[in-house]
Design an enzyme around this catalytic site. Sequence first.
Site, PDB file in Angstrom:
ATOM      1  N   HIS B  93      41.067  45.428  35.825  1.00 48.06           N
ATOM      2  CA  HIS B  93      42.417  45.358  35.250  1.00 48.06           C
ATOM      3  C   HIS B  93      43.304  44.378  36.019  1.00 48.06           C
ATOM      4  O   HIS B  93      43.381  44.416  37.244  1.00 48.06           O
ATOM      5  CB  HIS B  93      43.049  46.750  35.289  1.00 48.06           C
ATOM      6  N   VAL B 135      41.725  49.427  39.884  1.00 41.71           N
ATOM      7  CA  VAL B 135      41.232  48.042  39.886  1.00 41.71           C
ATOM      8  C   VAL B 135      40.151  47.813  38.835  1.00 41.71           C
ATOM      9  O   VAL B 135      39.620  46.716  38.727  1.00 41.71           O
ATOM     10  CB  VAL B 135      40.671  47.611  41.268  1.00 41.71           C
ATOM     11  N   GLU B 136      39.805  48.860  38.095  1.00 38.41           N
ATOM     12  CA  GLU B 136      38.771  48.676  37.067  1.00 38.41           C
ATOM     13  C   GLU B 136      39.389  48.879  35.677  1.00 38.41           C
ATOM     14  O   GLU B 136      40.124  48.032  35.208  1.00 38.41           O
ATOM     15  CB  GLU B 136      37.582  49.608  37.352  1.00 38.41           C
ATOM     16  N   MET B 137      39.203  50.052  35.057  1.00 35.22           N
ATOM     17  CA  MET B 137      39.689  50.221  33.691  1.00 35.22           C
ATOM     18  C   MET B 137      41.108  50.787  33.637  1.00 35.22           C
ATOM     19  O   MET B 137      41.734  50.803  32.575  1.00 35.22           O
ATOM     20  CB  MET B 137      38.692  51.070  32.898  1.00 35.22           C
TER      21      MET B 137
END
Lengths: 345, 345
Positions: B93, B135-137
């Site tokens: 993200h 930091v991902e989805m």
Amino acid sequence: MKWKISSCIMVLMLVGGVAWGNDDIMSQAQMTFKPVPAKPPVLKNNPATPQKIELGKMLFFEPRLSSSNLISCNTCHNVGLGGVDIQETSTGHGWQKGPRNAPTVLNSVYNLAQFWDGRAEDLAAQAKGPVQASVEMHNTPERVVETLKSIPGYLPLFTKAFPRDKDPITFDNMAKAIEVFEATLITPDSRFDSYLKGNRKALAAKEREGLKLFMAKGCSVCHNGINIGGAGYFTFGVKENPAANVRPTEDLGRFKVTNTAADKYVFKSPSLRNIELTPPYFHSGKVWKLSDAVKIMGTAQIGISINEDETDKLVAFLLTLNGKQPKVVYPIMPPNSDSTPKPLL
Amino acid sequence: MKWKISSCIMVLMLVGGVAWGNDDIMSQAQMTFKPVPAKPPVLKNNPATPQKIELGKMLFFEPRLSSSNLISCNTCHNVGLGGVDIQETSTGHGWQKGPRNAPTVLNSVYNLAQFWDGRAEDLAAQAKGPVQASVEMHNTPERVVETLKSIPGYLPLFTKAFPRDKDPITFDNMAKAIEVFEATLITPDSRFDSYLKGNRKALAAKEREGLKLFMAKGCSVCHNGINIGGAGYFTFGVKENPAANVRPTEDLGRFKVTNTAADKYVFKSPSLRNIELTPPYFHSGKVWKLSDAVKIMGTAQIGISINEDETDKLVAFLLTLNGKQPKVVYPIMPPNSDSTPKPLL
């Protein structure tokens, strides 16, 4: 078939206020629209072969065409999501926002040209754009070719797809392969297409009412043919300027392509095929509800207020345009070699 | 089977310096490794049904599980790219960089636990992590459930997959469905597996030499079983600390899970299945060449210098671990409704 504003208004006058019976509706529809064919069209100068389609599919899903290794054609034109990304405008390299809503790849082969402003004459020309755009895949033709040549598995695939070429891994051939694959992404067999083929029961009464309104109000002046759109350029705001968030003043549309004053805020009419699957709407992507989009079209393009009942029927009709979605087996892409360029982030 | 460092060193001593004949190599290999089974294992507490697998596949490819609508499981665990993203560490993200290299989803069902530090006991627990990681989805369980419930097409699919549940659309069921799909992503029929099943000719002489070295040098102490790895935790740097870019000092590995001093810089040994497809290597993703990774393993884990000829043979053996990649038909995901949450960017 290219429509311009003048002919648009003329036809509007011709079709306004006509009362039709049920048979008239079907025959009028059959004159105005065409079902999506069962098979993709033959592309001029780019004959399809199974090998070229398979390579094109691989490249369509290939994130290593982007400098980051993260973005493929399918990122913004997701074949499992109606060929779009469900974003207002697309998100690309470095999480940058692109300027326009991603048009669906589905049935795009039937558009008269590609991009909202028609600046690419075909899907091969289109495919080269996002790969190079700094806000999209952020790559260069040279680096793409370097990457593809560095991946040993690609040479035999390009050789089979382009058997006459001595040096088949080129940026042009990448685009040609993607084009033949994209041409297979068509969605036949919608309920509306069944109706067009003579099956009156394929549409419920309310949906037929919507169809009737769609033709009687003049929507079909710009949205006709196979793609129910995609066949001409029209000013967005023929009758009234849409709100500035829906039609941002800085995006002059086709004017940037032709440099002709009459082309300010002119865009290709989008296809309405699978429209339920492809929110948000318009080139700005600012409108999420299909019913809102219908009303905006009424005021901006036709100069009428479409009431709730009419909107309801028009939306019911539009939902019959969902076709059979393409069956795509996910490609297994060949691995890097030690010389493959590393992702740039 | 959980190995710890003490047993690791013991076995190293046992296998060191033994000279084997061809038959000995095969029987030693058969004791050490297992072929990837033709069918996925049965998961405890999460029985697979065709409906649950199909739903799980859809969710695996579903970018609307991320708050941006842009990132799906497949973004970082690309089933067409060896189950990885060819990034040093994953990009999520807002184009943020994650802390570790994405492990492959292929054959991950055979790992003793998930993530580099084993903090998720199974694939269902794992699936919940990236969805929520900022930091991902970058999503929340509540928003995921709200999104899935807002998409009308999902209710019948969850109902079929979880027929006993009154309210089947839950974050847990999302994870369970993804788990059963991911368990199908196995890669049987590598050349090495053919060898393990008794077909000596499946490996060339050089590859058999590499296999012999792999066992004789002690690589197979940590890389054994079905996944040729994935079955135990080991200090990265048993004999010598790797360079600080390869093993960043701030990532203490399993210590963060167990809070035990002995677990500093301890990681799950990764599977070496399909290793050619999954560069770059190590949890830091700092090593792009497989031959470099082999040499680093020699010095860091075994305390030996692996020469060019040995490296060459070891790499030749590792390239025989590519299995048959999964055939996945791209899922057609159901459309938004007007109440579906808009992407957050």
